[in-house]
Scaffold this active site. Structure first.
Site, PDB file in Angstrom:
ATOM      1  CD  GLU A 153      -2.867   0.594   0.085  1.00 29.23           C
ATOM      2  OE1 GLU A 153      -2.645   1.597  -0.288  1.00 29.23           O
ATOM      3  OE2 GLU A 153      -4.359   0.212   0.018  1.00 29.23           O
ATOM      4  NE  ARG A 210      -5.124  -2.143   9.071  1.00 32.47           N
ATOM      5  CZ  ARG A 210      -4.988  -1.683   7.478  1.00 32.47           C
ATOM      6  NH1 ARG A 210      -4.654  -0.320   7.432  1.00 32.47           N
ATOM      7  NH2 ARG A 210      -5.548  -2.407   6.566  1.00 32.47           N
ATOM      8  CG  ASN A 240      -6.344   2.165   5.149  1.00 31.38           C
ATOM      9  OD1 ASN A 240      -5.645   0.779   5.203  1.00 31.38           O
ATOM     10  ND2 ASN A 240      -7.404   2.051   4.211  1.00 31.38           N
ATOM     11  CG  ASP A 248     -11.575  -7.055  13.465  1.00 31.68           C
ATOM     12  OD1 ASP A 248     -10.716  -7.579  13.261  1.00 31.68           O
ATOM     13  OD2 ASP A 248     -11.982  -7.056  14.737  1.00 31.68           O
ATOM     14  CD  GLU A 249     -10.787  -5.575   5.838  1.00 30.19           C
ATOM     15  OE1 GLU A 249     -11.397  -6.127   4.970  1.00 30.19           O
ATOM     16  OE2 GLU A 249      -9.346  -5.502   5.491  1.00 30.19           O
ATOM     17  CG  ASN A 270      -8.454   3.080   0.992  1.00 29.64           C
ATOM     18  OD1 ASN A 270      -7.331   3.234   0.514  1.00 29.64           O
ATOM     19  ND2 ASN A 270      -8.693   1.600   1.176  1.00 29.64           N
ATOM     20  CG  ASP A 315      -7.212  -0.064  -1.837  1.00 33.32           C
ATOM     21  OD1 ASP A 315      -6.589   0.806  -1.193  1.00 33.32           O
ATOM     22  OD2 ASP A 315      -7.076  -1.342  -1.393  1.00 33.32           O
TER      23      ASP A 315
END
Length: 288
Positions: free
Chosen positions: A17, A98, A100, A118-119, A146, A195
């Protein structure tokens, strides 16, 4: 005509990423391996640093060094020593979150987002860091923020709700506050999830598709212009690099792929490159 997409760095990242071109090289992270990478495509030279926790991004800082977004907040990162020094944690109340993805604008502001690791929970928020001071953007919280990207004149922010498959266009005011969001791009069912994103020199937005096998370019009005097909499913973000910023480098991920998928995608997790047909914008150094 199909665009050739080549694997240029066989890193096999679990979750590659945050690519960006800075100080003559490509920088990116492997979030799940908790590692920062630097790669020089001209020589093939590469170096990696271990981070103390999951690291979502690194950005260059005005005056030297870098700033990193870790699971527990912003850290100073010194590539010379490999040391990470905590700066601020905007979300002590969300221990399951967290950081990102992030970008800088022409004023040196850092726009960065968080997500539920954990999305699933709607705990991800977008923040702005101005001179070391962090403020909540005021945008609604989502599970995964994102691709923050900012226009060249720093007057428009593009903010991605990954699970909602929507990219919002948001005015930026002079005081760093945001205006009313407008739905800019919606990714259709079956095309993956949006993303990371980045803006090119013509003001167009490039959106990487996790699970969508490619990257798309949208014009300033939000209309789809072209799609670049990849040999791997999970494309996470591109960066414009090279001396003229006219080469697109893309990070990808092995995360979520089972044994059969990995066998069918042996290049998953590598860094790829292609000719985008347009130059990008230089990365601005953060002012902290």
């Amino acid at each position: 005509m199909a665009i050739m997409v080549d694997s240029v760095f066989p890193i096999g990242a679990i979750l590659g990423e945050g690519p960006l071109w800075s100080r003559g090289a490509l920088w990116f992270v492997d979030i799940k391996r908790q590692r920062v990478h630097r790669f020089d495509p001209a020589t093939g030279a590469a170096k990696a640093w271990d981070a103390p926790d999951q690291v979502g991004w690194v950005l260059p800082v005005r005056g030297g060094g870098m700033i990193a977004g870790l699971k527990n907040g912003l850290h100073r990162f010194d590539p010379a020593s490999g040391a990470f020094a905590p700066l601020a944690d905007p979300e002590p109340h969300y221990p399951g979150n967290r950081l990102n993805d992030a970008t800088t604008d022409r004023h040196g502001r850092i726009w960065f987002g968080s997500m539920d690791d954990d999305e699933s929970d709607l705990t991800g928020a977008l923040y702005c860091c101005v001179g070391g001071m962090i403020t909540h953007s005021g945008l609604p919280e989502v599970a995964i923020t994102n691709g923050p990207a900012v226009s060249a004149d720093a007057r428009v922010l593009y903010h991605t709700d990954t699970l909602g498959r929507v990219i919002w266009r948001v005015p930026i005011h002079d005081d760093s506050s945001l205006g009313t969001p407008e739905r800019h791009i919606a990714i259709e069912d079956g095309a993956g999830h949006p993303d990371g994103s980045v803006i090119d020199a013509e003001g167009c937005l490039w959106v990487s598709l996790f699970g969508g096998w490619g990257v798309r370019r949208y014009d300033p009005a939000g209309a789809l212009m072209r799609t670049i097909d990849f040999p791997v499913a999970n494309v996470t973000k591109i960066a414009f690099g090279g001396p003229d910023l006219d080469i697109a480098y893309a990070t990808t991920a092995r995360k979520g792929l089972d044994a059969a998928a990995l066998a069918a995608q042996p290049l998953a997790g590598n860094v790829f490159a292609f000719d985008p047909g347009v130059a990008g914008l230089a990365v601005h150094e953060a002012k902290i």
